[in-house]
Scaffold this motif. Structure first.
Motif, short mmCIF file in Angstrom:
data_model
loop_
_atom_site.label_atom_id
_atom_site.label_comp_id
_atom_site.label_asym_id
_atom_site.label_seq_id
_atom_site.Cartn_x
_atom_site.Cartn_y
_atom_site.Cartn_z
N GLY A 8 -45.90 23.35 -60.41
CA GLY A 8 -47.01 22.66 -60.38
C GLY A 8 -48.26 23.67 -59.92
O GLY A 8 -48.17 24.86 -60.12
N ARG A 9 -49.28 23.27 -59.91
CA ARG A 9 -50.89 23.98 -59.66
C ARG A 9 -50.79 24.66 -58.13
O ARG A 9 -50.25 23.79 -57.23
CB ARG A 9 -51.93 23.22 -60.10
CG ARG A 9 -51.83 22.11 -61.15
CD ARG A 9 -53.21 21.45 -61.11
NE ARG A 9 -54.33 22.40 -61.93
CZ ARG A 9 -55.28 21.61 -62.32
NH1 ARG A 9 -55.43 20.30 -62.55
NH2 ARG A 9 -56.45 22.39 -62.82
N SER A 10 -51.02 25.79 -58.04
CA SER A 10 -51.15 26.63 -57.01
C SER A 10 -52.16 25.60 -56.01
O SER A 10 -53.47 25.53 -56.68
CB SER A 10 -51.60 27.90 -57.08
OG SER A 10 -50.83 28.83 -57.74
N GLY A 11 -51.88 25.44 -54.85
CA GLY A 11 -52.78 24.68 -53.81
C GLY A 11 -52.37 23.16 -53.88
O GLY A 11 -53.03 22.55 -53.08
N HIS A 65 -43.33 35.26 -70.63
CA HIS A 65 -42.44 34.84 -71.44
C HIS A 65 -41.33 34.02 -70.82
O HIS A 65 -40.57 33.39 -71.55
CB HIS A 65 -41.86 36.10 -71.97
CG HIS A 65 -40.97 36.75 -70.94
ND1 HIS A 65 -41.58 38.01 -70.08
CD2 HIS A 65 -39.82 36.68 -70.67
CE1 HIS A 65 -40.71 38.35 -69.25
NE2 HIS A 65 -39.40 37.64 -69.54
N ALA A 66 -41.00 34.02 -69.48
CA ALA A 66 -40.08 33.21 -68.72
C ALA A 66 -40.48 31.81 -68.82
O ALA A 66 -39.81 30.90 -68.86
CB ALA A 66 -39.94 33.62 -67.31
N LEU A 67 -41.67 31.56 -68.77
CA LEU A 67 -42.30 30.20 -68.48
C LEU A 67 -42.14 29.40 -69.98
O LEU A 67 -41.79 28.28 -70.12
CB LEU A 67 -43.74 30.04 -68.00
CG LEU A 67 -44.23 30.41 -66.73
CD1 LEU A 67 -45.52 30.55 -66.35
CD2 LEU A 67 -43.34 29.54 -65.77
N ALA A 126 -52.64 25.29 -68.19
CA ALA A 126 -52.42 25.54 -69.56
C ALA A 126 -50.85 26.11 -69.49
O ALA A 126 -50.02 25.99 -70.39
CB ALA A 126 -53.12 26.38 -70.23
N ALA A 127 -50.70 27.24 -68.59
CA ALA A 127 -49.71 27.87 -68.58
C ALA A 127 -48.25 27.11 -68.15
O ALA A 127 -47.11 27.37 -68.48
CB ALA A 127 -49.63 29.02 -67.63
N LEU A 128 -48.52 25.97 -67.50
CA LEU A 128 -47.34 25.14 -66.78
C LEU A 128 -47.49 23.79 -67.67
O LEU A 128 -46.64 22.92 -67.43
CB LEU A 128 -47.61 24.74 -65.37
CG LEU A 128 -47.70 25.78 -64.55
CD1 LEU A 128 -48.10 25.49 -62.87
CD2 LEU A 128 -46.44 26.78 -64.36
N ALA A 129 -47.93 23.71 -68.71
CA ALA A 129 -48.06 22.57 -69.53
C ALA A 129 -46.58 22.03 -70.07
O ALA A 129 -46.21 20.90 -69.90
CB ALA A 129 -48.73 22.78 -70.75
N GLU A 130 -45.75 23.14 -70.46
CA GLU A 130 -44.59 22.62 -70.95
C GLU A 130 -43.58 22.14 -69.71
O GLU A 130 -42.77 21.26 -70.02
CB GLU A 130 -43.72 23.70 -71.71
CG GLU A 130 -44.32 24.05 -72.88
CD GLU A 130 -43.56 24.96 -73.83
OE1 GLU A 130 -42.56 24.49 -74.47
OE2 GLU A 130 -43.57 26.31 -73.74
N ILE A 131 -43.79 22.79 -68.59
CA ILE A 131 -43.00 22.28 -67.41
C ILE A 131 -43.48 20.83 -67.04
O ILE A 131 -42.66 19.95 -66.64
CB ILE A 131 -43.12 23.42 -66.11
CG1 ILE A 131 -42.54 24.65 -66.50
CG2 ILE A 131 -42.53 22.88 -64.93
CD1 ILE A 131 -42.54 25.41 -65.35
N ARG A 132 -44.52 20.61 -67.11
CA ARG A 132 -45.31 19.46 -66.79
C ARG A 132 -44.83 18.10 -67.77
O ARG A 132 -44.31 17.22 -67.46
CB ARG A 132 -46.78 19.35 -66.76
CG ARG A 132 -47.38 17.91 -66.65
CD ARG A 132 -48.88 17.77 -66.12
NE ARG A 132 -49.21 16.50 -66.09
CZ ARG A 132 -50.27 16.05 -65.38
NH1 ARG A 132 -51.12 17.01 -64.74
NH2 ARG A 132 -50.38 14.70 -65.11
N ASP A 133 -44.95 18.76 -68.92
CA ASP A 133 -44.21 17.75 -70.19
C ASP A 133 -42.79 17.47 -69.93
O ASP A 133 -42.48 16.19 -70.34
CB ASP A 133 -44.36 18.31 -71.38
CG ASP A 133 -45.93 18.43 -71.92
OD1 ASP A 133 -46.83 17.64 -71.11
OD2 ASP A 133 -46.21 19.14 -72.81
N LEU A 134 -42.00 18.44 -69.43
CA LEU A 134 -40.62 17.92 -69.13
C LEU A 134 -40.31 17.31 -67.77
O LEU A 134 -39.28 17.05 -67.25
CB LEU A 134 -39.69 19.28 -69.11
CG LEU A 134 -39.74 19.79 -70.57
CD1 LEU A 134 -39.20 21.35 -70.59
CD2 LEU A 134 -39.01 18.89 -71.56
N ALA A 135 -41.33 17.04 -66.74
CA ALA A 135 -41.17 16.73 -65.49
C ALA A 135 -40.67 15.29 -65.55
O ALA A 135 -40.99 14.28 -66.23
CB ALA A 135 -42.15 16.66 -64.64
N ASP A 136 -39.67 15.20 -64.47
CA ASP A 136 -39.11 13.68 -64.31
C ASP A 136 -40.06 12.98 -63.73
O ASP A 136 -40.32 11.90 -63.46
CB ASP A 136 -37.75 13.60 -63.64
CG ASP A 136 -36.72 14.45 -64.36
OD1 ASP A 136 -36.36 13.79 -65.54
OD2 ASP A 136 -36.34 15.59 -64.17
#
Length: 299
Positions: A8-11, A65-67, A126-136
């Motif tokens: 998630g977002r920092s903070g 590239h890891a994200l 924007a960098a974390l968009a794919e993780i958010r899309d996959l979040a349960d």
């Protein structure tokens, strides 16, 4: 083995969430390089460790590239028959700006760049968009205290059943924005508003006086029946799509009367089919798990 990935977002409270899980006995690792997710799981399953519950934080401090490879890495972990939950914490950008201004901490993405704080917040999302899309599970921490967030993590993450849908019914006020973690939203602002009756203004949709007021209007009962019918019709399809969490939100102007009344009624009517359903009133600061409907708990 149970694996919880916090992102998630920092903070937004990732450290608090990770600490809450660590206090519950999870083996917790902050800022894990995403590429080490598979090797970590293999090491802890090798028989040399007694750890059965792991919590890791993976966020924008990772290499880009890891994200980008996170979806593949997650699929690989889940293919090993591991119960894995991805939890994404988010907060309104304006509130993040206020938090950073108050604490005077630097955003991780501004340390090695010329980005402003506002630009860094947008870039991180924007960098974390794919993780958010996959979040349960997505948790909006904009208006959660530290205690509230720890409670949500304990209740919804550590207490999550491996099988079945964890259902939350939430009331809110549109004047403070739609909850960022809502999956389905209903608008009750067209219903008669008890706020305009001076004797009901300070009451809530849980009080007998407001209940009697709203019960006197047939259109209120009609909307309640329509919402219940829609939810009962479509919830099985959400379950069939392998959803682990679902939040149904009902809003009115202030989140005090009409939405609270409708959320209470909906949650109680769904309790038989969804044991442990969570009922949350955002603007009232109330949350509880409903018991089975054969108890003597009052409405």
């Amino acid at each position: 083995m149970q694996l919880v990935i916090i992102s998630g977002r920092s903070g937004s409270g990732k450290s608090i969430a990770l600490q809450a899980l660590e206090d519950l006995g999870y083996y917790a690792i902050d800022n894990l390089p995403a590429m080490l997710l598979g090797p970590l799981v293999d090491e802890l399953r090798s028989g040399q460790s007694l750890r059965s519950s792991i919590a890791v934080s993976i966020d924008a401090r990772n290499l880009p590239h890891a994200l980008e490879r996170f979806p593949t890495l997650l699929e690989d972990v889940r293919a090993r028959n591991i119960h894995c939950q991805v939890v994404y914490l988010t907060t309104d950008a304006r509130i993040l700006l206020e938090r950073y201004s108050a604490t005077r901490r630097r955003h991780p993405l501004t340390r090695d760049s010329q980005m402003t704080l506002a630009e860094a917040i947008d870039c991180e999302e924007a960098a974390l968009a794919e993780i958010r899309d996959l979040a349960d599970l997505v948790i909006d921490t904009s208006r959660l205290s530290v205690h509230d967030l720890r409670g949500r993590i304990t209740d919804q993450v550590a207490g999550h059943r491996r099988e079945g849908l964890t259902l939350t019914v939430e009331s809110f006020g549109f004047k403070r924005g739609v909850p960022l973690d809502a999956d389905i939203v209903f608008d009750a602002r067209c219903l008669p508003n008890p706020y305009w009756d001076p004797q009901l203004r300070d009451a809530t949709g849980r009080d007998d006086s407001v209940i009697a007021f709203l019960d006197s209007y047939p259109m209120v009962a009609e909307m309640a029946a329509d919402i219940l019918a829609w939810v009962e019709r479509w919830l099985p399809h959400y379950q069939a799509s392998q959803r682990s969490y679902l939040t149904v939100a009902i809003g009115c102007t202030g989140g005090q009367h009409r939405s609270v009344y409708l959320a209470e009624g909906l949650a109680h009517r769904l309790a038989a089919a969804y044991p442990g359903i969570r009922l949350r009133h955002r603007e009232l600061g109330l949350q509880r798990n409903l018991p089975a409907p054969d108890t003597d708990e009052d409405r």
